[in-house]
Design a protein around this motif. Structure first.
Motif, mmCIF file in Angstrom:
data_model
loop_
_atom_site.group_PDB
_atom_site.id
_atom_site.type_symbol
_atom_site.label_atom_id
_atom_site.label_comp_id
_atom_site.label_asym_id
_atom_site.label_seq_id
_atom_site.Cartn_x
_atom_site.Cartn_y
_atom_site.Cartn_z
ATOM 1 N N TYR A 45 0.848 -1.194 0.000
ATOM 2 C CA TYR A 45 0.000 0.000 0.000
ATOM 3 C C TYR A 45 0.883 1.242 0.000
ATOM 4 C CZ TYR A 45 -4.141 -2.876 0.975
ATOM 5 O OH TYR A 45 -5.164 -3.793 0.909
ATOM 6 N N ASP A 46 1.430 1.503 -1.167
ATOM 7 C CA ASP A 46 2.343 2.630 -1.358
ATOM 8 C C ASP A 46 2.357 2.898 -2.862
ATOM 9 O OD1 ASP A 46 4.228 4.615 -0.917
ATOM 10 O OD2 ASP A 46 5.712 3.300 0.025
ATOM 11 N N PHE A 47 3.023 3.971 -3.270
ATOM 12 C CA PHE A 47 3.102 4.259 -4.695
ATOM 13 C C PHE A 47 3.922 3.176 -5.396
ATOM 14 C CE2 PHE A 47 2.740 8.725 -2.924
ATOM 15 C CZ PHE A 47 1.377 8.801 -3.154
ATOM 16 N N PRO A 48 3.563 2.858 -6.665
ATOM 17 C CA PRO A 48 4.144 1.668 -7.292
ATOM 18 C C PRO A 48 5.546 1.846 -7.875
ATOM 19 C CG PRO A 48 2.519 2.661 -8.759
ATOM 20 C CD PRO A 48 2.476 3.448 -7.473
ATOM 21 N N PHE A 49 5.874 3.066 -8.309
ATOM 22 C CA PHE A 49 7.111 3.211 -9.109
ATOM 23 C C PHE A 49 8.352 3.168 -8.221
ATOM 24 C CE2 PHE A 49 10.376 5.086 -11.656
ATOM 25 C CZ PHE A 49 10.047 4.737 -12.965
ATOM 26 N N GLY A 50 9.177 2.188 -8.424
ATOM 27 C CA GLY A 50 10.446 2.106 -7.676
ATOM 28 C C GLY A 50 10.252 1.939 -6.186
ATOM 29 N N GLY A 51 9.207 1.257 -5.786
ATOM 30 C CA GLY A 51 8.896 1.162 -4.356
ATOM 31 C C GLY A 51 9.286 -0.154 -3.725
ATOM 32 N N PHE A 52 8.704 -0.400 -2.559
ATOM 33 C CA PHE A 52 9.013 -1.609 -1.797
ATOM 34 C C PHE A 52 8.683 -2.864 -2.601
ATOM 35 C CE2 PHE A 52 6.964 -4.753 1.114
ATOM 36 C CZ PHE A 52 8.139 -5.344 1.550
ATOM 37 N N ALA A 53 7.504 -2.888 -3.221
ATOM 38 C CA ALA A 53 7.111 -4.073 -3.989
ATOM 39 C C ALA A 53 8.096 -4.321 -5.129
ATOM 40 C CB ALA A 53 5.698 -3.906 -4.529
ATOM 41 N N ALA A 76 15.986 -16.033 -7.206
ATOM 42 C CA ALA A 76 15.209 -17.273 -7.359
ATOM 43 C C ALA A 76 14.459 -17.297 -8.682
ATOM 44 C CB ALA A 76 14.239 -17.414 -6.186
ATOM 45 N N PHE A 77 15.093 -16.784 -9.712
ATOM 46 C CA PHE A 77 14.425 -16.663 -11.017
ATOM 47 C C PHE A 77 13.890 -18.003 -11.512
ATOM 48 C CE2 PHE A 77 14.669 -16.587 -15.705
ATOM 49 C CZ PHE A 77 13.800 -15.534 -15.962
ATOM 50 N N THR A 78 14.711 -19.014 -11.349
ATOM 51 C CA THR A 78 14.315 -20.313 -11.910
ATOM 52 C C THR A 78 13.224 -20.989 -11.094
ATOM 53 O OG1 THR A 78 16.140 -21.311 -10.695
ATOM 54 C CG2 THR A 78 16.547 -20.726 -12.996
ATOM 55 N N SER A 79 12.962 -20.490 -9.888
ATOM 56 C CA SER A 79 11.871 -21.061 -9.087
ATOM 57 C C SER A 79 10.519 -20.494 -9.472
ATOM 58 C CB SER A 79 12.106 -20.779 -7.592
ATOM 59 O OG SER A 79 13.315 -21.341 -7.165
ATOM 60 N N LEU A 80 10.525 -19.381 -10.187
ATOM 61 C CA LEU A 80 9.268 -18.690 -10.475
ATOM 62 C C LEU A 80 8.508 -19.405 -11.599
ATOM 63 C CD1 LEU A 80 10.585 -15.040 -10.261
ATOM 64 C CD2 LEU A 80 8.822 -16.040 -8.782
ATOM 65 N N ARG A 81 7.266 -19.742 -11.310
ATOM 66 C CA ARG A 81 6.442 -20.405 -12.321
ATOM 67 C C ARG A 81 5.446 -19.437 -12.955
ATOM 68 N NH1 ARG A 81 3.636 -24.919 -9.567
ATOM 69 N NH2 ARG A 81 4.467 -24.283 -7.558
ATOM 70 N N LEU A 82 5.371 -18.238 -12.385
ATOM 71 C CA LEU A 82 4.527 -17.168 -12.929
ATOM 72 C C LEU A 82 5.300 -15.864 -12.798
ATOM 73 C CD1 LEU A 82 0.945 -17.523 -11.346
ATOM 74 C CD2 LEU A 82 1.528 -17.759 -13.765
ATOM 75 N N PRO A 83 5.013 -14.901 -13.654
ATOM 76 C CA PRO A 83 5.630 -13.577 -13.430
ATOM 77 C C PRO A 83 5.195 -13.031 -12.073
ATOM 78 C CG PRO A 83 4.585 -13.688 -15.594
ATOM 79 C CD PRO A 83 4.162 -14.919 -14.860
ATOM 80 N N PRO A 84 6.114 -12.548 -11.262
ATOM 81 C CA PRO A 84 5.734 -11.960 -9.965
ATOM 82 C C PRO A 84 4.879 -10.719 -10.171
ATOM 83 C CG PRO A 84 8.097 -11.721 -10.346
ATOM 84 C CD PRO A 84 7.549 -12.489 -11.502
ATOM 85 N N GLN A 85 4.002 -10.458 -9.223
ATOM 86 C CA GLN A 85 3.059 -9.341 -9.366
ATOM 87 C C GLN A 85 3.110 -8.397 -8.176
ATOM 88 O OE1 GLN A 85 1.193 -8.727 -12.096
ATOM 89 N NE2 GLN A 85 2.351 -10.436 -12.979
ATOM 90 N N ARG A 86 2.714 -7.161 -8.470
ATOM 91 C CA ARG A 86 2.630 -6.138 -7.420
ATOM 92 C C ARG A 86 1.219 -5.574 -7.387
ATOM 93 N NH1 ARG A 86 6.240 -1.695 -9.451
ATOM 94 N NH2 ARG A 86 5.580 -2.506 -11.455
ATOM 95 N N LEU A 87 0.709 -5.341 -6.187
ATOM 96 C CA LEU A 87 -0.568 -4.649 -6.029
ATOM 97 C C LEU A 87 -0.376 -3.535 -4.999
ATOM 98 C CD1 LEU A 87 -3.388 -7.364 -5.760
ATOM 99 C CD2 LEU A 87 -3.004 -5.734 -7.613
#
Lengths: 315, 348
Positions: B270-278, B289-300
């Motif tokens: 719950y913060d602004f999206p650009f260059g933030g914590f997420a 852990a790139f090779t562990s990812l089975r989906l693109p990671p997402q931010r909300l």
């Protein structure tokens, strides 16, 4: 100024030694600076030495002095060893900030110098914070906020004077007014009169900042009043910056031309010492020579000290 | 040093004592002031009977609570000067937004002072900021900015989500010898939780698993963590919910371990999206852990614009547990959700 005549020889010689140390160190820095042995922006205070010496003579190691970017003079007057200063300018581990600070960020905890800042104005508030700590813990040290005339245009200046007065804090505000904000003259940068503005909040006095005995006497009164529980005091010292804002070159503004007999605090104090019989001409020459020796020693110390290990800051 | 006896790895046992997040903050500050006479509180309305939304009501040592004029920049410098003179200030701001008036002091001074002098001096100082939201508070009374503060070297950033964490992390922040930005969410103030009466500190830089699961890793802090937990519990989702508790230092190891197990990552920030914590969490997980990812990671999180005022606009602007649940369900189902951050930018 009658008090000038009553100064003790010890105090007068301390003032001279301190001013000469600042002056001769600054001249040496200016001479070495073009050789790039000091990779740090230097803001020299040649011509302004009387403010540092006249005020700091009344401060103890327990008093906490917060400086802006023009650090060398008041830091040396407060007790920073010459070797620590020079090694810091040379970027060595033996410098007072271990090579992490440079000319604008000097520290000497043993002598009540908890740090200095290169952002004009902000460190005024830190001196007030030291005063608050003294009050809250019922200790008798002073917070000292040291700044130039340009800093009186920053909001933090007003906020700090207001709070120090509301809380009746033991804080000495020292405005080392050299008449310039970088290259902008006072008349162009301040619509206010510094002393009258400060006097809205606390006792404020203006002195000739090129006359060390005048600064010494005024600072004595201000510091005494604070130490006896009178709350904050403001000391406005009008002085003259002989150098450019930064670097090793002399100021070339025609309206700021230096008249040594009128403007040089060292020249004036030495004349007083000779005329009053407090010191002989030979003594004064010997003092200057002795200080040159200390500067030689400090430079040798700096040059022979190790640089910090770069791996300390590598990713 | 009264703080040295507290082991940062010690976990105070739960006793069933229920108090609110607000009361936990108040208790933590009160106990810190009782334990250490160097601790004092300063800030706008700090000494008012209103008690900073109750978080400073009826403290045992009112002589060490100092109300200030609206001079946040100088007051931050005053707190710093006091910290450099042997005290341990807690500077409180009724809104995070008010801290921005003091950014010269916070970024140029407080954050830099230890580094500029090679840590020969320490800056034991806490800056509390309260996050607002809703009721038309609008763009200047609702910012969170934990990611922004965390970008600055020299600041720790703490964002408690539960009453237990609020007390333990506040005490740990006051005990810390370096500057801490401590951000509390106003919407959490009434939440009740188990809080031991004893004095305890929690380690700064240690995440807390709020819910165990296998299908999706959700990283969320502060109010977002509570919303995510609500979403998971109401919909029975198989989610590993990690509350980092401190944005900086960040317990990235716990997050990476979880992603290695679940293969999916959603960061609710719950913060602004650009260059933030997420963005930072996604970047670090992708690096490690790139090779562990089975989906693109997402931010909300928030849209890339200031908060609106009208209730209709606010309800559109902010995430809710229901919206979070919908995204989590799609990701668990293996759907490649792509939050369209650009669509949330005001059309030019």
């Amino acid at each position: 100024m009658p008090r000038n005549k009553t100064i003790q020889r010890d105090a007068a010689m301390w003032l001279l030694r301190t001013m000469r140390t600042i002056r001769q160190t600054s001249e040496r820095i200016a001479a070495l600076y073009p050789t790039n042995v000091m990779e740090t922006p230097v803001h020299l205070c040649i011509g302004q030495e009387a403010v540092a010496a006249g005020v700091c003579r009344h401060l103890t190691d327990a008093d906490k002095l917060f400086l802006g970017h023009r650090t060398h003079g008041p830091a040396l007057a407060k007790g920073l060893p010459l070797r620590s200063l020079m090694a810091e300018l040379y970027g060595r581990t033996t410098g007072c900030s271990h090579g992490y600070g440079g000319s604008m960020h000097l520290l000497d905890l043993a002598h009540g110098l908890p740090g200095s800042s290169a952002i004009v104005g902000g460190s005024i508030a830190l001196g007030v914070g030291a005063g608050l700590a003294a009050k809250m813990t019922a200790q008798n040290f002073l917070g000292v906020s040291w700044f130039g005339d340009a800093a009186t245009n920053a909001g933090v200046f007003y906020e700090s004077l207001n709070f120090a007065t509301l809380q009746k804090l033991p804080v000495l505000f020292v405005c080392e007014d050299n008449g310039y904000s970088n290259v902008m003259p006072r008349a162009a940068h301040s619509a206010h009169d510094i002393q009258s503005l400060a006097a809205q909040f606390m006792p404020a006095c203006t002195v000739d900042g090129t006359d060390v005995l005048a600064v010494y006497a005024a600072a004595q009164d201000a510091v005494d009043a604070i130490r006896t529980g009178g709350g904050p005091q403001f000391l406005h010292c009008r002085t003259k910056r002989w150098m450019k804002h930064q670097g090793h070159e002399r100021c070339d503004l025609p309206e700021n031309a230096v008249d040594v007999a009128r403007d040089c605090p060292i020249h004036k104090l030495e004349a007083f010492l000779r005329d009053s019989g407090l010191a002989s001409a030979a003594e004064l020459v010997a003092l200057a020579r002795q200080i040159e020796g200390s500067i030689d020693d400090a430079i040798r110390f700096a040059e022979s000290s190790p640089f910090p290990s770069p791996h300390l800051v590598e990713v | 040093m009264p703080w040295s006896k507290f082991d940062s790895t010690y976990s105070a046992p739960l006793t069933g004592r229920q108090i609110s997040y607000c009361a936990a903050l108040r208790e933590g500050l009160d106990q810190a002031m009782g334990l250490d006479p160097r601790v004092f509180a300063i800030g706008l309305d700090a000494d008012d009977k209103f008690g900073v939304f109750g978080s400073m009501s009826n403290l045992t040592h009112p002589e060490r609570v100092l109300g200030t004029p609206i001079s946040e920049n100088a007051m931050t410098g005053v707190a710093l000067g006091a910290a450099l003179s042997g005290l341990r200030p807690v500077h409180v701001h009724l809104r995070v937004d008010f801290m921005l008036v003091a950014m010269d002091q916070i970024v140029n001074y407080v954050a830099k002072w230890e580094d500029m002098f090679d840590r020969q001096v320490r800056v034991p100082m806490v800056i509390r900021g309260i996050v607002g939201r809703g009721w038309g508070c609008g763009a200047q009374h609702s910012q969170t900015l934990h990611g922004w503060f965390a970008q600055i070297p020299g600041l720790k950033v703490v964002t408690p989500s539960t009453p237990y964490d609020a007390k333990g992390l506040l005490l740990a922040s006051i005990a810390d010898d370096s500057p801490v930005v401590f951000l509390e969410h106003r919407w959490l103030y009434k939440n009740m939780g188990d809080v031991p009466a004893e004095i305890y500190t929690l380690p700064l830089g240690k995440a807390h698993r709020l819910h165990q699961g296998d299908r999706l890793t959700v990283v969320a802090n502060s109010l977002a963590a509570m919303h995510a937990l609500t979403a998971i519990e109401q919909h029975g989702l198989d989610v590993d919910l990690i509350d980092p508790r401190t944005i900086k230092p960040l317990d990235i190891d716990t997050i990476v371990d979880s992603v290695r197990h679940t293969g999916r990552l959603l960061v609710v920030d719950y913060d602004f999206p650009f260059g933030g914590f997420a963005s930072e969490v996604v970047a670090q997980v992708t690096e490690r852990a790139f090779t562990s990812l089975r989906l693109p990671p997402q931010r909300l999180g928030f849209p890339d614009r200031g908060m609106p005022s009208s209730g209709v606009l606010e309800r559109a602007y902010y995430q809710t547990p229901e919206r979070l649940a919908a995204v989590m369900q799609r990701m668990i189902a293996g759907e490649s959700v792509h939050a369209d951050h650009q669509a949330l930018v005001v059309p030019s």
